[in-house]
Design a protein around this motif. Structure first.
Motif, PDB file in Angstrom:
ATOM      1  N   THR A 105     -24.344  -6.883  -6.931  1.00  0.00           N
ATOM      2  CA  THR A 105     -23.806  -7.528  -5.732  1.00  0.00           C
ATOM      3  C   THR A 105     -23.769  -6.581  -4.536  1.00  0.00           C
ATOM      4  O   THR A 105     -24.095  -6.960  -3.419  1.00  0.00           O
ATOM      5  CB  THR A 105     -22.378  -8.013  -5.996  1.00  0.00           C
ATOM      6  OG1 THR A 105     -22.331  -8.558  -7.298  1.00  0.00           O
ATOM      7  CG2 THR A 105     -21.979  -9.046  -4.991  1.00  0.00           C
ATOM      8  N   HIS A 106     -23.375  -5.341  -4.811  1.00  0.00           N
ATOM      9  CA  HIS A 106     -23.224  -4.423  -3.679  1.00  0.00           C
ATOM     10  C   HIS A 106     -24.561  -4.100  -3.037  1.00  0.00           C
ATOM     11  O   HIS A 106     -24.654  -3.986  -1.820  1.00  0.00           O
ATOM     12  CB  HIS A 106     -22.500  -3.157  -4.139  1.00  0.00           C
ATOM     13  CG  HIS A 106     -21.069  -3.421  -4.460  1.00  0.00           C
ATOM     14  ND1 HIS A 106     -20.112  -3.556  -3.492  1.00  0.00           N
ATOM     15  CD2 HIS A 106     -20.442  -3.642  -5.634  1.00  0.00           C
ATOM     16  CE1 HIS A 106     -18.952  -3.820  -4.047  1.00  0.00           C
ATOM     17  NE2 HIS A 106     -19.121  -3.876  -5.364  1.00  0.00           N
ATOM     18  N   VAL A 130     -10.139 -17.272  -1.865  1.00  0.00           N
ATOM     19  CA  VAL A 130     -11.341 -17.486  -2.669  1.00  0.00           C
ATOM     20  C   VAL A 130     -10.986 -17.616  -4.141  1.00  0.00           C
ATOM     21  O   VAL A 130     -11.491 -18.495  -4.835  1.00  0.00           O
ATOM     22  CB  VAL A 130     -12.336 -16.337  -2.442  1.00  0.00           C
ATOM     23  CG1 VAL A 130     -13.502 -16.465  -3.394  1.00  0.00           C
ATOM     24  CG2 VAL A 130     -12.825 -16.335  -1.018  1.00  0.00           C
ATOM     25  N   ALA A 147     -16.639  -8.047  -5.574  1.00  0.00           N
ATOM     26  CA  ALA A 147     -17.558  -8.387  -4.491  1.00  0.00           C
ATOM     27  C   ALA A 147     -16.884  -8.238  -3.142  1.00  0.00           C
ATOM     28  O   ALA A 147     -17.517  -7.870  -2.156  1.00  0.00           O
ATOM     29  CB  ALA A 147     -18.059  -9.811  -4.675  1.00  0.00           C
ATOM     30  N   THR A 207     -28.048 -13.191  -7.029  1.00  0.00           N
ATOM     31  CA  THR A 207     -27.169 -13.410  -8.173  1.00  0.00           C
ATOM     32  C   THR A 207     -27.929 -14.074  -9.311  1.00  0.00           C
ATOM     33  O   THR A 207     -27.738 -13.755 -10.477  1.00  0.00           O
ATOM     34  CB  THR A 207     -25.984 -14.283  -7.757  1.00  0.00           C
ATOM     35  OG1 THR A 207     -25.502 -13.844  -6.507  1.00  0.00           O
ATOM     36  CG2 THR A 207     -24.885 -14.200  -8.775  1.00  0.00           C
ATOM     37  N   CYS A 228     -21.301 -14.485  -5.058  1.00  0.00           N
ATOM     38  CA  CYS A 228     -21.966 -14.011  -6.264  1.00  0.00           C
ATOM     39  C   CYS A 228     -21.427 -14.649  -7.530  1.00  0.00           C
ATOM     40  O   CYS A 228     -22.009 -14.498  -8.594  1.00  0.00           O
ATOM     41  CB  CYS A 228     -21.853 -12.502  -6.350  1.00  0.00           C
ATOM     42  SG  CYS A 228     -20.153 -12.000  -6.340  1.00  0.00           S
ATOM     43  N   VAL A 229     -20.302 -15.348  -7.447  1.00  0.00           N
ATOM     44  CA  VAL A 229     -19.804 -15.961  -8.670  1.00  0.00           C
ATOM     45  C   VAL A 229     -20.290 -17.390  -8.838  1.00  0.00           C
ATOM     46  O   VAL A 229     -20.126 -17.984  -9.889  1.00  0.00           O
ATOM     47  CB  VAL A 229     -18.262 -15.974  -8.721  1.00  0.00           C
ATOM     48  CG1 VAL A 229     -17.758 -14.597  -8.991  1.00  0.00           C
ATOM     49  CG2 VAL A 229     -17.699 -16.561  -7.458  1.00  0.00           C
ATOM     50  N   ALA A 230     -20.887 -17.911  -7.774  1.00  0.00           N
ATOM     51  CA  ALA A 230     -21.265 -19.318  -7.827  1.00  0.00           C
ATOM     52  C   ALA A 230     -22.400 -19.520  -8.832  1.00  0.00           C
ATOM     53  O   ALA A 230     -23.369 -18.769  -8.845  1.00  0.00           O
ATOM     54  CB  ALA A 230     -21.689 -19.783  -6.453  1.00  0.00           C
ATOM     55  N   LEU A 278     -25.307  -6.981  -0.904  1.00  0.00           N
ATOM     56  CA  LEU A 278     -24.513  -6.995   0.329  1.00  0.00           C
ATOM     57  C   LEU A 278     -25.085  -6.022   1.348  1.00  0.00           C
ATOM     58  O   LEU A 278     -25.069  -6.271   2.546  1.00  0.00           O
ATOM     59  CB  LEU A 278     -23.063  -6.634   0.019  1.00  0.00           C
ATOM     60  CG  LEU A 278     -22.255  -7.737  -0.659  1.00  0.00           C
ATOM     61  CD1 LEU A 278     -20.879  -7.230  -1.019  1.00  0.00           C
ATOM     62  CD2 LEU A 278     -22.140  -8.948   0.257  1.00  0.00           C
ATOM     63  N   PRO A 291     -19.040 -12.371   0.339  1.00  0.00           N
ATOM     64  CA  PRO A 291     -19.288 -11.635  -0.913  1.00  0.00           C
ATOM     65  C   PRO A 291     -18.967 -12.452  -2.156  1.00  0.00           C
ATOM     66  O   PRO A 291     -19.554 -12.225  -3.215  1.00  0.00           O
ATOM     67  CB  PRO A 291     -18.349 -10.431  -0.801  1.00  0.00           C
ATOM     68  CG  PRO A 291     -18.116 -10.254   0.637  1.00  0.00           C
ATOM     69  CD  PRO A 291     -18.144 -11.612   1.234  1.00  0.00           C
ATOM     70  N   ALA A 292     -18.059 -13.408  -2.021  1.00  0.00           N
ATOM     71  CA  ALA A 292     -17.657 -14.172  -3.193  1.00  0.00           C
ATOM     72  C   ALA A 292     -18.759 -15.098  -3.692  1.00  0.00           C
ATOM     73  O   ALA A 292     -18.641 -15.696  -4.759  1.00  0.00           O
ATOM     74  CB  ALA A 292     -16.408 -14.979  -2.874  1.00  0.00           C
ATOM     75  N   ASP A 303     -19.837 -25.702  -7.048  1.00  0.00           N
ATOM     76  CA  ASP A 303     -19.013 -24.518  -7.071  1.00  0.00           C
ATOM     77  C   ASP A 303     -19.152 -23.710  -5.791  1.00  0.00           C
ATOM     78  O   ASP A 303     -18.179 -23.295  -5.174  1.00  0.00           O
ATOM     79  CB  ASP A 303     -19.519 -23.677  -8.244  1.00  0.00           C
ATOM     80  CG  ASP A 303     -18.384 -22.977  -8.902  1.00  0.00           C
ATOM     81  OD1 ASP A 303     -17.275 -23.515  -8.814  1.00  0.00           O
ATOM     82  OD2 ASP A 303     -18.611 -21.912  -9.492  1.00  0.00           O
ATOM     83  N   LYS A 328     -15.131 -10.415 -10.867  1.00  0.00           N
ATOM     84  CA  LYS A 328     -16.362 -10.390 -10.061  1.00  0.00           C
ATOM     85  C   LYS A 328     -16.071 -10.606  -8.584  1.00  0.00           C
ATOM     86  O   LYS A 328     -16.587  -9.890  -7.716  1.00  0.00           O
ATOM     87  CB  LYS A 328     -17.315 -11.490 -10.541  1.00  0.00           C
ATOM     88  CG  LYS A 328     -18.423 -10.979 -11.446  1.00  0.00           C
ATOM     89  CD  LYS A 328     -19.256 -12.129 -11.903  1.00  0.00           C
ATOM     90  CE  LYS A 328     -20.699 -11.972 -11.517  1.00  0.00           C
ATOM     91  NZ  LYS A 328     -21.496 -13.082 -12.067  1.00  0.00           N
ATOM     92  N   ILE A 329     -15.250 -11.595  -8.334  1.00  0.00           N
ATOM     93  CA  ILE A 329     -14.942 -11.913  -6.935  1.00  0.00           C
ATOM     94  C   ILE A 329     -14.254 -10.739  -6.269  1.00  0.00           C
ATOM     95  O   ILE A 329     -14.618 -10.319  -5.168  1.00  0.00           O
ATOM     96  CB  ILE A 329     -14.057 -13.170  -6.864  1.00  0.00           C
ATOM     97  CG1 ILE A 329     -14.876 -14.384  -7.269  1.00  0.00           C
ATOM     98  CG2 ILE A 329     -13.487 -13.350  -5.461  1.00  0.00           C
ATOM     99  CD1 ILE A 329     -14.081 -15.647  -7.351  1.00  0.00           C
TER     100      ILE A 329
END
Lengths: 355, 880
Positions: A119-120, B245, B298, A113, A139-141, A123, A136-137, A146, B294-295
């Motif tokens: 992202t895919h 999430v 993902a 990230t 990727c927003v961090a 993954l 998968p989440a 966070d 985004k989440i």
């Protein structure tokens, strides 16, 4: 007393895993593999191994990456079979094994990230054994806080994250620090869990985990040369266990170059032997750096330790050891495949033989 | 010493029997390379030749025909791909099987044609499938979009409806009212609409709503402070994760609602249809929405744009629907084309599979052969039955004709000292019995095959333990049905658990018939007695009543067949049958073991080892006969004597019936004297002493004579100057082969084992001790015949008296029903326990008696099985 009940819970799985162990590629098979001229030959040779069902439906010009992916599939399928058939306490132990992969996946995703990869794609690259729901989440961090609050808090790794929270934002260095802190916490936790399993699991796993810890310690030391990492911080990353803990770790923390590391290692019988042969390798083969051979030697030693774990019965170490051996085997196959596809046949024998 | 065979014997065809395995020949074939494929194919059809690997030291991918093998591997992969596609699209695979194409020999052109066809089919299916997947993906998108529109619309309709009323006075913009206005309808809605929304989240939302207000306030309540939203579809099991999430990452500043889509959606990424849910997430502010997007992405959600405006949404929905209809049409057309293609393939699939597998097997076999580049021919070596050589030769001719070549394949036999594989020619009937023997050990070439005797002794020993006319009859019926309809029932062989019964159907048939015979002898039918003839005993007509012992009087005659039915309810019936069956077991056991010992003789004759007859067989048989043969004699003697006969004066002529057990024990403990109670005939004491001495003399004979003779012979050879010859015993074929062939195979060194006296001595000691001890323990082991048959009889008796008999004694209106139920219970239990389980246990015991007690007397079973190269076995294996 424990041995009496062992087979009730884990007897079947132990039998299965020993069967898997016997499916590992043996020296004559490696001989055949290394003699292959093309990837097709290699595929043909692998058709006599446990990988056959995973490879037989691949169209013929097979690439190294596909080969590696299929081999990993084979490993994952076998491990998942174990997991599906396990009950407490084996299932807990197997879970612990997967935590290591989870850490790798987390780091992979954060790094990816950071570099704005898709992202895919990321993954896809994650190890299937280290998958968890909310992964998968990641990727927003954008910062550590966070990261923890959003994703990690209900993952199995949450407990390991405590020490990482001091880091401010996510950059290369911090990610490395997070990785090592996580791994340190994981190793320590796994170690204490294994100790609670009672003999002989505790002593066998202690051996393996101590070695793992030592290896990490040395790797951290070597990798921190020439980085901004201060020596105090370096010490914090060392797992608090292992053959070199605490005495040699203190000295390693102060080391400045490879030679110092080696001289510290040489004070330990096992590692001295390793270093000696590493030196010999380095001198005989100048192309591969001494770093590389040190790593190889660590691998070879690990293989030996894991093989030894199979000499005893009634313990969980076999599961861990089998996985490590199988991973090594896949690394070997991929190495051989790379050598073949890149026409570097002279280096093909630099794999780590297992059986 | 391995069996050797003279050259001259080839012409006179040796007789085939199951008594010994076939005489085998090691043959060498010189196959011109252009007919090689045809030849191997012909041989594969016939399945008579077992090829030897002449390229042992060459690894798999360095062999000559590896590219062909690879080619057919690839073809097989393509066929497998086609098959999975066919199976996945629910097209039936035709069971049609083009016998002609499969059986006929194929030229290289046929193969090329086939390869091309398969390739073309695969290509087309690949393309169609790819297109299909593409379309499916679009279809999926549209379907999901439709669902989102539908589900989300319903949500919006109400929200906007309320907004209209609430916000109309304040703002012209319907959708973007003040924050406070928004939150009210949303909250109000949440109960009725969010059918499955998590309660706590609603609460959380309610808590957050306050914060929202404040924020909205600071922004001045302008137009742009709208509640932005994203909509999409996600797998149902991920909804909870997404919700969690999102909530965490947006710190609760969101509201998620979702509706499950009822029907599963087929997603081309997964093999099976998956259940999905449509969701809508409300969040305010661009950045938060971005994060949410985004989440969601993902986590594998697909997002769809949904317009705020209801009319636009309606339009969109209509448009989506119409596009969906169009796409559906295209999809159906595409699918029809695909199905059509697959159907075409499915007609040929089985045939192609068979051909490809056969061809692959051919090239695998060709890889075993040696290639002679100079002569442009392949050299094969293999084992076959000597009897089959003419058949093989005609196959070779056929192959040459097929190939249209005029260079014939040359076959000739090699002389060899190698141990040939064992080929016992069996038929449907003997096959099952031979399997029993092979499970213990495959006979060595030339060794006496116990399979022959097993055919009769096995069912007979089984029947002794299973003696019941009724049970035997039921078993016979079942087995007979299996045998009569064996062609129709051949599918049974594919089922793992039923295969046992199917392949053993002839064994079961014989077991049933023999059981009927022994049942007749035991006079047992479902534990009842049969009075087919008049009994030899008569019960007194005036029965004394309860608890009084009555004695049957003997009539003049004996019951002609089997046990007199009068014994059945006699108080001492157990006493009688026990003693009878016990003695019978011993007698039959000794006979069985004697047969085993005697079979050493044909073995010794065949392998030309006279020493084994004189110094192994003879002492063994004397030992057995002088102890247990005498016991058998005593048993028969005791049976033949009327121990209650009285002489003219009315005195008993004999004192009492002797106890044979004691007699045997005291024969060892106090030789030379016979106790009063064990006396049977004059001269008994002397006879017993002689027999005992004979037996004792046999022990050192067995132990010492053979090893010392062997040593003397060995020393004689040495002293005459013949050292050990350990050079290559090369079997040259130069003289025999036309045109002087090259020696293809270096024969391995002759296995002339070193003479080690200590080894032989130890071996002999073990054998002697084993034989002496075993003669006792094995004899005792045959007592299982008695025990099992007793158990069987008692069990069926119990079953009868406990389940069926009471219903017969009942009276009243309920009796018919009771009889019906009682019979049902009795019959089911009879079938499952007495025939099924008891049968299985008797089978196991009969098996043990053959494997241990019988086989260890003469049988080595160290051979290897003859496994000819046959397409049939290869195809059968591939099927599984």
């Amino acid at each position: 007393m424990k041995e009496i009940y062992f087979n009730a819970d884990a007897g079947y799985l132990e039998g299965v895993v020993r069967g898997y162990r016997d499916g590992l590629i043996t020296a004559p098979q490696y001989m055949n593999l290394t003699q292959c001229e093309t990837m097709d030959d290699l595929k043909l040779q692998l058709a006599t191994t446990d990988y056959a069902p995973f490879l037989q439906n691949e169209p013929s010009p097979i690439s190294t990456s596909t080969l590696s992916a299929r081999c990993t599939d084979a490993l994952v399928a076998e491990f998942q079979y174990l997991q599906q058939n396990s009950a407490e306490p084996v299932s807990r132990f197997l879970e612990y094994i997967t935590f290591g992969y989870m850490i790798d996946n987390v780091i992979l995703l954060i790094t990816g990230t950071l570099h704005e990869r898709d992202t895919h794609d990321l993954l896809e690259k994650c190890h299937p054994l280290g998958f968890f729901d909310t992964m998968p989440a990641l990727c927003v961090a954008t910062n550590v806080q966070d990261l923890y609050n959003t994703v990690m808090v209900d993952s199995p790794l949450a407990g390991y994250f405590r020490e990482c929270l001091s880091a401010e934002d996510l950059n290369e260095l911090n990610i490395e620090i997070i990785r090592n802190t996580l791994y340190k916490a994981y190793l320590e936790d796994f170690y204490s869990y294994c100790q609670s399993c009672g003999e002989p699991t505790s002593s066998i796993m202690a051996e393996l985990l101590k070695f793992e810890s030592d290896r990490r310690t040395v790797n951290i030391t070597i990798n921190s040369f020439g980085t901004e990492l201060s020596k105090d911080d370096r010490t914090k990353l060392y797992p608090r266990l292992g053959n070199m803990y605490p005495e040699a770790q203190i000295r390693l923390a102060r080391a400045d170059d490879m030679d110092q590391v080696k001289s510290i290692l040489e004070q330990y019988g096992d590692y001295k032997r390793m270093i000696l042969s590493a030196n010999m390798n380095a001198s005989s083969d100048s192309a591969g750096g001494s770093d590389m051979s040190l790593e190889d030697i660590f691998f070879a030693n690990e293989v030996q330790l894991n093989k030894d774990a199979f000499e005893q019965q009634f313990h969980f170490g076999v599961f861990y050891s089998w996985l490590r051996l199988k991973e090594q085997e896949i690394r070997n196959i991929v190495w051989i495949a790379e050598c073949i596809s890149q026409q570097q046949k002279d280096k093909v024998n630099k794999y780590t033989p297992i059986y | 010493m391995p069996f050797t065979r003279g050259w001259g014997q080839t012409r006179s065809r040796p007789k085939t029997s199951i008594f010994r395995s076939e005489i085998m020949s090691l043959v060498q074939l010189y196959i011109p390379s252009d007919v090689a494929r045809f030849t191997v194919s012909q041989l594969g059809e016939m399945g008579l030749l077992q090829f030897r690997d002449l390229n042992d030291d060459v690894s798999a991918f360095q062999r000559s025909f590896v590219n062909d093998v690879r080619r057919f591997d690839e073809l097989e992969r393509k066929l497998r791909y086609l098959r999975t596609q066919i199976e996945r699209s629910d097209v039936d695979i035709y069971d049609f099987f083009n016998e002609e194409a499969v059986a006929a020999s194929r030229g290289p052109r046929d193969i090329d044609d086939m390869e091309e066809k398969i390739g073309a089919h695969e290509d087309r299916v690949l393309r169609l499938t790819a297109a299909y997947k593409d379309l499916q993906l679009k279809h999926l998108e549209l379907i999901e979009n439709k669902h989102v529109l539908e589900e989300v619309s319903s949500l919006f309709v109400e929200i906007s409806g309320r907004q209209q009323t609430a916000a109309a006075p304040a703002s012209a913009s319907g959708a973007s009212g003040g924050g406070a206005h928004d939150s009210v309808p949303l909250l109000g809605r949440s109960d009725s609409l969010s059918r499955r929304s998590i309660g706590s989240l609603d609460a959380a939302y309610a808590g957050d709503a306050g914060g929202y207000d404040v924020e909205g306030g600071t922004m001045g309540g302008g137009h742009d402070i709208n509640i932005g939203f994203i909509t999409g579809v996600i797998r149902r099991d991920r909804v909870a994760t997404l919700e969690r999430v999102l909530w965490r990452s947006l710190r609760g500043n969101m509201f998620l609602n979702y509706v499950d889509i009822e029907e599963p959606i087929s997603d081309p990424k997964h093999d099976e249809p998956v259940y999905k849910s449509a969701f809508i997430v409300f969040a305010h502010g661009e950045s938060l929405r971005d994060r949410a997007t985004k989440i969601a992405e993902a986590l594998g959600a697909t997002l769809y744009h949904v317009d705020r405006n209801a009319e636009r949404r309606q339009e969109e929905l209509i448009e989506t629907m119409s596009r969906l209809d169009d796409l559906q049409q295209i999809l159906e057309n595409n699918n029809a084309a695909r199905i059509n293609e697959l159907t075409n393939v499915s007609e040929q699939l089985n045939t192609w599979f068979t051909i490809v597998r056969k061809e692959k097997a051919i090239y695998h076999t060709l890889n075993l052969l040696n290639y002679d580049a100079n002569r442009n021919c392949l050299i094969a070596e293999g084992w076959c039955a000597t009897n089959d050589i003419p058949a093989i030769q005609s196959a070779l001719h056929l192959a040459t004709e097929d190939a249209g070549s005029n260079v014939p394949t040359v076959l000739h036999e090699l002389r060899t000292t190698k141990e040939p594989p064992t080929f016992v020619r069996t038929n449907r009937f003997t096959d099952g019995f031979q399997n029993i023997v092979d499970a213990y050990g495959v006979p060595k070439a030339g060794e006496v095959n116990p399979g022959l005797f097993t055919c009769i002794t096995f069912p007979f020993l089984f029947a002794l333990m299973f003696g019941d006319l009724g049970h035997g009859f039921l078993m016979t019926i079942c087995a007979a049905l299996l045998c009569i309809y064996e062609k129709k029932l051949a599918w049974l062989a594919k089922d793992e658990s039923l295969r046992m019964f199917y392949t053993g159907r002839y064994i079961v048939l014989l077991m049933g018939i023999f059981s009927m015979y022994t049942g007749l002898l035991y006079n047992d039918i479902f534990s009842r007695a049969m009075s087919m003839f008049s009994s030899g005993w008569q019960w007194p007509s005036d029965q004394g009543g309860e608890g009084v012992t009555v004695e049957a009087t003997k009539l003049g005659h004996t019951y002609p067949v089997g046990i007199d039915p009068a014994w059945h309810h006699a108080g001492n019936s157990l006493l009688f049958t026990n003693s009878y069956k016990m003695k019978m077991s011993i007698v039959l056991g000794i006979i069985h073991m004697t047969l085993g010992i005697c079979l050493q003789v044909p073995n010794a004759l065949y392998f030309k080892k006279r020493i084994n007859i004189v110094h192994v067989f003879v002492p063994q048989i004397i030992f057995l006969f002088s102890i247990f043969g005498y016991l058998v004699f005593a048993i028969l003697f005791k049976w033949c004597t009327d121990w209650y006969a009285r002489d003219a004066a009315g005195e008993l002529t004999h004192i009492s019936p002797p106890s044979l057990l004691n007699m045997l024990i005291y024969m060892f403990l106090s030789p030379g004297s016979v106790g009063e109670s064990e006396r049977m005939f004059r001269g008994q004491a002397a006879l017993q002493t002689v027999l005992l001495l004979l037996a004792l003399a046999c022990v050192p004979w067995m132990l010492l004579v053979k090893p010392f003779i062997l040593r003397r012979e060995h020393q004689k050879i040495i002293s005459e100057g013949y050292g050990r010859i350990s050079s290559h015993v090369r079997v040259s074929s130069e003289d025999d082969a036309p045109g002087g062939a090259i020696i293809v195979s270096e024969q391995e060194e002759m296995q002339e084992d070193d003479f080690d006296f200590a080894d032989i001595m130890i071996n002999q000691t073990i054998h002697t001790i084993e034989f002496c001890l075993n003669s006792i323990s094995n004899t005792a082991s045959y007592l299982r015949l008695w025990a099992l048959s007793l158990a069987h009889a008692q069990l069926s008796e119990v079953l009868w008296t406990m389940t069926f008999l009471p219903t017969l004694k009942m009276s009243g209106a309920l009796q018919p029903i009771a009889i019906f139920c009682g019979f049902a219970v009795w019959f089911v239990l009879t079938f499952s326990i007495l025939i099924g389980m008891e049968g299985l246990s008797a089978f196991l015991h009969a098996l043990r008696l053959h494997w241990v007690e019988f086989n260890n007397k003469f049988y080595d079973g160290t051979g290897t099985k003859f496994e000819p190269f046959a397409f049939k076995t290869i195809l059968d294996e591939a099927e599984e």
